[in-house]
Write a protein that holds these residues in place. Sequence first.
Motif, short mmCIF file in Angstrom:
data_model
loop_
_atom_site.label_atom_id
_atom_site.label_comp_id
_atom_site.label_asym_id
_atom_site.label_seq_id
_atom_site.Cartn_x
_atom_site.Cartn_y
_atom_site.Cartn_z
N ARG A 1 0.82 -1.21 0.00
CA ARG A 1 0.00 0.00 0.00
C ARG A 1 0.85 1.26 0.00
N TRP B 1 2.18 1.95 -3.47
CA TRP B 1 1.18 2.49 -4.41
C TRP B 1 0.85 3.94 -4.06
N GLU B 2 0.77 4.22 -2.76
CA GLU B 2 0.46 5.58 -2.34
C GLU B 2 1.54 6.55 -2.79
N HIS B 3 2.79 6.15 -2.65
CA HIS B 3 3.90 7.00 -3.07
C HIS B 3 3.84 7.26 -4.58
N GLU C 1 0.62 9.51 -5.40
CA GLU C 1 0.67 10.87 -4.86
C GLU C 1 1.82 11.71 -5.41
N TYR D 1 -5.84 -0.84 -2.91
CA TYR D 1 -5.44 0.54 -2.62
C TYR D 1 -6.39 1.53 -3.28
N TYR E 1 -8.65 4.61 -1.87
CA TYR E 1 -8.44 5.93 -2.47
C TYR E 1 -9.76 6.54 -2.94
#
Length: 408
Positions: A52, A55-57, A60, A139, A143
């Motif tokens: 997670r 994927w967030e990095h 974003e 993810y 989101y």
Amino acid sequence: MKKEFSRSSVYRDIVLHPNFNPRIIAQSLELAYANDPKDVVNTVLNNLQSPRALWEHIVEYELEDAAIHVLLVLFTFAGSVTIETLEEAWYAYCATLHLSDEPREFRKALDTLEDTMIRITPRHNGVFLSYHNPSIRDYMHEYVAGQHATVKHLLASVTKFSRIANLWTLANGWKGAELLAQLSRNSTLVEAGIIRLFDQHDEQDLSDWTWRATIALRISSMLDLDGVVQVVMNKFAGNWTEEIWDRRDLVSVVQAVAICKHPVACRERERIVTQAANWLTNDLSTWEDATDAQQLLDELGIAPYWALTNVEYSIDRLIEEEMDAWVHGSRKDINWRELEEMVDIIDAKYETPDSVFPGYSKAVQALEHHKNTLDVPKNIMWAEEELDQTYEDDENDIRNIMRHLAID
């Protein structure tokens, strides 16, 4: 660093992991060097196990808006989707945001996402796209559910009924409460989308209209969508069962009518149930037809007594005919599965089956003989040398990856 990754306890955990992907490894290494260069191995393993943060990095800090919009739109589809269908949905989403929808931007986004967050697979019937692995969909679920404006724009731009159905399924599944709340807050858009798309062709919906009606009524029952109920109930006018392809679809839609509390559904319920029961019991001439009808009527849960009685009578008649045929000896072209089902019913219903069916004993003897003479396939085991070759291939894979990434 190479020494750390060369240990079998490390590289096998990496290459055999279901989320393994060279680009994921590269992204993890880049993130690890930036945050904690001394703990690169654990960072890579942790990102594979729970990616997670990775994927967030990427979403974003690394992706442009066009690529993020591809991921958002893809979330509304169940599984893979053709590139043409996804592109159409992407255009519609961009239009709601008043953004550029140039084909070049869409293709560029695909190039950026391929092999990291999406998988592009050519098939005989087109080119299909999907998330690269389930953790990315998980993810994107979080989101999307956390952004009211995103859900609003997705619903306003929806191009297929199946996309609404998929969002509804996700909202009623694991960790779906937040997404369900978003759909409830945007119930007007949900209703408008269902009404607009209910009768449109959808290549992802291979069933007849009953599947769409089932989903629409279930959504309406929870979100109180009067307009949707009116549209769906119009499909039950006249001899609606003549348009049915699949018995199970019929059962599902009648169940949806039964739980719907809208006045129109309540008023028409008895007529719809009666028509459904007539259709299910129309042909009970074979064992398969009769037992399927019995099972489906049981699943329906609100079947008329006369329908249940007719099916039970047909099953008893078919059993009696089969047992009578065994009185004179063995038979040809025996359906052993059906015979076993009949014997099970007889055993459960009668204490002394022979006194009721003279052919029962011969049928049972033949069935037992058949079971005893069946060939049982042997278990297939991998040879030890094949396992050794598999491990050797894994070692080569990890060495090639490390060499490609130039890890020192």
